[in-house]
Write a protein that holds these residues in place. Structure first.
Motif, PDB file in Angstrom:
ATOM      1  N   MET A   1      44.457  53.919  44.383  1.00  9.03           N
ATOM      2  CA  MET A   1      43.086  53.630  44.037  1.00  9.03           C
ATOM      3  C   MET A   1      42.159  54.491  44.889  1.00  9.03           C
ATOM      4  SD  MET A   1      42.932  49.539  43.606  1.00  9.03           S
ATOM      5  CE  MET A   1      44.422  48.858  44.268  1.00  9.03           C
ATOM      6  N   SER A   2      42.121  55.740  44.629  1.00  6.51           N
ATOM      7  CA  SER A   2      41.368  56.633  45.489  1.00  6.51           C
ATOM      8  C   SER A   2      39.921  56.836  45.043  1.00  6.51           C
ATOM      9  CB  SER A   2      42.078  57.985  45.561  1.00  6.51           C
ATOM     10  OG  SER A   2      42.145  58.542  44.269  1.00  6.51           O
ATOM     11  N   GLN A   3      39.622  56.670  43.797  1.00  5.04           N
ATOM     12  CA  GLN A   3      38.273  56.956  43.320  1.00  5.04           C
ATOM     13  C   GLN A   3      37.399  55.718  43.362  1.00  5.04           C
ATOM     14  OE1 GLN A   3      38.618  58.576  39.434  1.00  5.04           O
ATOM     15  NE2 GLN A   3      39.492  60.479  40.133  1.00  5.04           N
ATOM     16  N   GLY A   4      36.203  55.887  43.916  1.00  7.14           N
ATOM     17  CA  GLY A   4      35.215  54.820  43.867  1.00  7.14           C
ATOM     18  C   GLY A   4      35.559  53.635  44.743  1.00  7.14           C
ATOM     19  N   ASP A   5      34.588  52.767  44.905  1.00  5.50           N
ATOM     20  CA  ASP A   5      34.739  51.569  45.711  1.00  5.50           C
ATOM     21  C   ASP A   5      35.251  50.440  44.828  1.00  5.50           C
ATOM     22  OD1 ASP A   5      34.570  49.569  47.584  1.00  5.50           O
ATOM     23  OD2 ASP A   5      32.389  49.377  47.438  1.00  5.50           O
ATOM     24  N   LYS A   6      36.424  49.947  45.131  1.00  6.34           N
ATOM     25  CA  LYS A   6      37.040  48.887  44.327  1.00  6.34           C
ATOM     26  C   LYS A   6      36.844  47.508  44.954  1.00  6.34           C
ATOM     27  CE  LYS A   6      39.040  51.916  41.551  1.00  6.34           C
ATOM     28  NZ  LYS A   6      38.194  53.032  41.387  1.00  6.34           N
ATOM     29  N   SER A   7      36.003  47.415  46.001  1.00  6.50           N
ATOM     30  CA  SER A   7      35.854  46.151  46.717  1.00  6.50           C
ATOM     31  C   SER A   7      35.199  45.063  45.871  1.00  6.50           C
ATOM     32  CB  SER A   7      35.053  46.357  48.003  1.00  6.50           C
ATOM     33  OG  SER A   7      33.734  46.758  47.707  1.00  6.50           O
ATOM     34  N   SER A   8      34.460  45.424  44.841  1.00  4.64           N
ATOM     35  CA  SER A   8      33.794  44.413  44.022  1.00  4.64           C
ATOM     36  C   SER A   8      34.726  43.805  42.977  1.00  4.64           C
ATOM     37  CB  SER A   8      32.567  45.001  43.329  1.00  4.64           C
ATOM     38  OG  SER A   8      32.944  45.998  42.419  1.00  4.64           O
TER      39      SER A   8
ATOM     40  N   LYS B   1      42.577  43.813  40.575  1.00  6.38           N
ATOM     41  CA  LYS B   1      43.299  44.838  41.331  1.00  6.38           C
ATOM     42  C   LYS B   1      44.786  44.807  41.004  1.00  6.38           C
ATOM     43  CE  LYS B   1      40.000  44.809  45.147  1.00  6.38           C
ATOM     44  NZ  LYS B   1      39.778  44.409  46.550  1.00  6.38           N
ATOM     45  N   ARG B   2      45.350  43.590  40.891  1.00  7.96           N
ATOM     46  CA  ARG B   2      46.772  43.467  40.519  1.00  7.96           C
ATOM     47  C   ARG B   2      47.006  43.989  39.113  1.00  7.96           C
ATOM     48  NH1 ARG B   2      46.067  38.371  42.820  1.00  7.96           N
ATOM     49  NH2 ARG B   2      46.097  37.411  40.761  1.00  7.96           N
ATOM     50  N   GLN B   3      46.081  43.670  38.192  1.00  5.17           N
ATOM     51  CA  GLN B   3      46.222  44.157  36.816  1.00  5.17           C
ATOM     52  C   GLN B   3      46.208  45.682  36.787  1.00  5.17           C
ATOM     53  OE1 GLN B   3      42.887  42.059  35.076  1.00  5.17           O
ATOM     54  NE2 GLN B   3      44.254  40.729  33.914  1.00  5.17           N
ATOM     55  N   ALA B   4      45.276  46.284  37.530  1.00  6.36           N
ATOM     56  CA  ALA B   4      45.170  47.740  37.554  1.00  6.36           C
ATOM     57  C   ALA B   4      46.436  48.363  38.125  1.00  6.36           C
ATOM     58  CB  ALA B   4      43.951  48.174  38.362  1.00  6.36           C
ATOM     59  N   GLU B   5      46.973  47.766  39.184  1.00  7.07           N
ATOM     60  CA  GLU B   5      48.206  48.287  39.785  1.00  7.07           C
ATOM     61  C   GLU B   5      49.368  48.210  38.803  1.00  7.07           C
ATOM     62  OE1 GLU B   5      50.651  50.108  42.469  1.00  7.07           O
ATOM     63  OE2 GLU B   5      48.479  49.865  42.595  1.00  7.07           O
ATOM     64  N   HIS B   6      49.464  47.096  38.086  1.00  2.00           N
ATOM     65  CA  HIS B   6      50.541  46.929  37.104  1.00  2.00           C
ATOM     66  C   HIS B   6      50.409  47.947  35.973  1.00  2.00           C
ATOM     67  CE1 HIS B   6      53.570  44.883  34.716  1.00  2.00           C
ATOM     68  NE2 HIS B   6      52.734  44.918  33.695  1.00  2.00           N
ATOM     69  N   ILE B   7      49.203  48.129  35.470  1.00  2.00           N
ATOM     70  CA  ILE B   7      48.969  49.099  34.399  1.00  2.00           C
ATOM     71  C   ILE B   7      49.281  50.503  34.889  1.00  2.00           C
ATOM     72  CG2 ILE B   7      47.206  50.141  32.905  1.00  2.00           C
ATOM     73  CD1 ILE B   7      45.833  47.300  32.964  1.00  2.00           C
TER      74      ILE B   7
ATOM     75  N   TRP C   1      42.170  51.630  35.512  1.00  2.81           N
ATOM     76  CA  TRP C   1      40.843  51.076  35.802  1.00  2.81           C
ATOM     77  C   TRP C   1      39.964  51.052  34.556  1.00  2.81           C
ATOM     78  CZ3 TRP C   1      40.129  47.872  39.414  1.00  2.81           C
ATOM     79  CH2 TRP C   1      40.931  47.921  40.556  1.00  2.81           C
ATOM     80  N   ALA C   2      40.144  52.011  33.659  1.00  2.00           N
ATOM     81  CA  ALA C   2      39.396  51.978  32.401  1.00  2.00           C
ATOM     82  C   ALA C   2      39.787  50.744  31.591  1.00  2.00           C
ATOM     83  CB  ALA C   2      39.650  53.252  31.595  1.00  2.00           C
ATOM     84  N   THR C   3      41.076  50.410  31.620  1.00  2.00           N
ATOM     85  CA  THR C   3      41.556  49.241  30.888  1.00  2.00           C
ATOM     86  C   THR C   3      41.005  47.954  31.493  1.00  2.00           C
ATOM     87  OG1 THR C   3      43.581  50.423  30.296  1.00  2.00           O
ATOM     88  CG2 THR C   3      43.622  48.015  30.096  1.00  2.00           C
TER      89      THR C   3
ATOM     90  N   GLY D   1      34.215  45.042  38.000  1.00  2.00           N
ATOM     91  CA  GLY D   1      33.688  44.297  39.134  1.00  2.00           C
ATOM     92  C   GLY D   1      33.764  42.794  38.956  1.00  2.00           C
ATOM     93  N   LYS D   2      33.246  42.068  39.921  1.00  2.00           N
ATOM     94  CA  LYS D   2      33.229  40.608  39.826  1.00  2.00           C
ATOM     95  C   LYS D   2      32.232  40.178  38.766  1.00  2.00           C
ATOM     96  CE  LYS D   2      34.682  39.383  44.437  1.00  2.00           C
ATOM     97  NZ  LYS D   2      34.362  38.671  45.660  1.00  2.00           N
ATOM     98  N   GLN D   3      32.563  39.143  38.069  1.00  2.00           N
ATOM     99  CA  GLN D   3      31.704  38.644  37.004  1.00  2.00           C
ATOM    100  C   GLN D   3      30.815  37.529  37.532  1.00  2.00           C
ATOM    101  OE1 GLN D   3      31.542  39.822  33.786  1.00  2.00           O
ATOM    102  NE2 GLN D   3      32.794  41.433  34.615  1.00  2.00           N
ATOM    103  N   SER D   4      29.564  37.628  37.238  1.00  2.00           N
ATOM    104  CA  SER D   4      28.652  36.525  37.523  1.00  2.00           C
ATOM    105  C   SER D   4      28.207  35.960  36.183  1.00  2.00           C
ATOM    106  CB  SER D   4      27.448  37.018  38.322  1.00  2.00           C
ATOM    107  OG  SER D   4      26.697  37.932  37.553  1.00  2.00           O
ATOM    108  N   GLY D   5      27.510  34.877  36.207  1.00  2.00           N
ATOM    109  CA  GLY D   5      27.083  34.247  34.970  1.00  2.00           C
ATOM    110  C   GLY D   5      26.061  35.065  34.202  1.00  2.00           C
ATOM    111  N   SER D   6      25.265  35.853  34.897  1.00  2.00           N
ATOM    112  CA  SER D   6      24.213  36.601  34.212  1.00  2.00           C
ATOM    113  C   SER D   6      24.733  37.947  33.724  1.00  2.00           C
ATOM    114  CB  SER D   6      23.035  36.824  35.155  1.00  2.00           C
ATOM    115  OG  SER D   6      23.449  37.583  36.260  1.00  2.00           O
ATOM    116  N   GLY D   7      24.190  38.396  32.628  1.00  5.64           N
ATOM    117  CA  GLY D   7      24.529  39.708  32.105  1.00  5.64           C
ATOM    118  C   GLY D   7      25.773  39.756  31.259  1.00  5.64           C
TER     119      GLY D   7
END
Length: 64
Positions: A1-8, A14-20, A39-41, A49-55
Motif C-alpha cells: 500500500m504505497s500510494q496515498g494515505d490509507k489511514s482513513s 484494508k483487509r479486503q484490499a490486501e485480499h484482492i 483499492w479501486a475495488t 475511507g471511513k463512512q459517516s452518515g452524511s454524504g
C-alpha cells in the motif's frame, strides 16, 4: 500500500484490499497494478475511507 494515505480506511477495508491484491498477483498482475485494482475495488464498493452518515446515497427503493 504505497500510494496515498490509507489511514482513513477501516481495518476491514484494508483487509479486503490486501485480499484482492493477493488474488490479482496470483492471476499474474504486477504488484503495482494489483494494488491499484484492489483499492479501486474497495473504493467502488464502499465509497473510500471511513463512512459517516452524511454524504452517503440513500438506498434505492426500486420504484423507478
Amino acid at each position: 500500500m504505497s500510494q496515498g494515505d490509507k489511514s482513513s480506511y477501516t481495518d476491514k477495508q484494508k483487509r479486503q484490499a490486501e485480499h484482492i491484491e493477493q488474488s490479482e498477483i496470483a492471476r499474474g498482475a504486477s504488484r503495482k497494478d494489483a494494488e491499484r485494482i484492489a483499492w479501486a475495488t474497495v473504493n467502488k464498493q464502499d465509497g473510500g475511507g471511513k463512512q459517516s452518515g452524511s454524504g452517503r446515497k440513500p438506498p434505492h427503493d426500486g420504484k423507478h
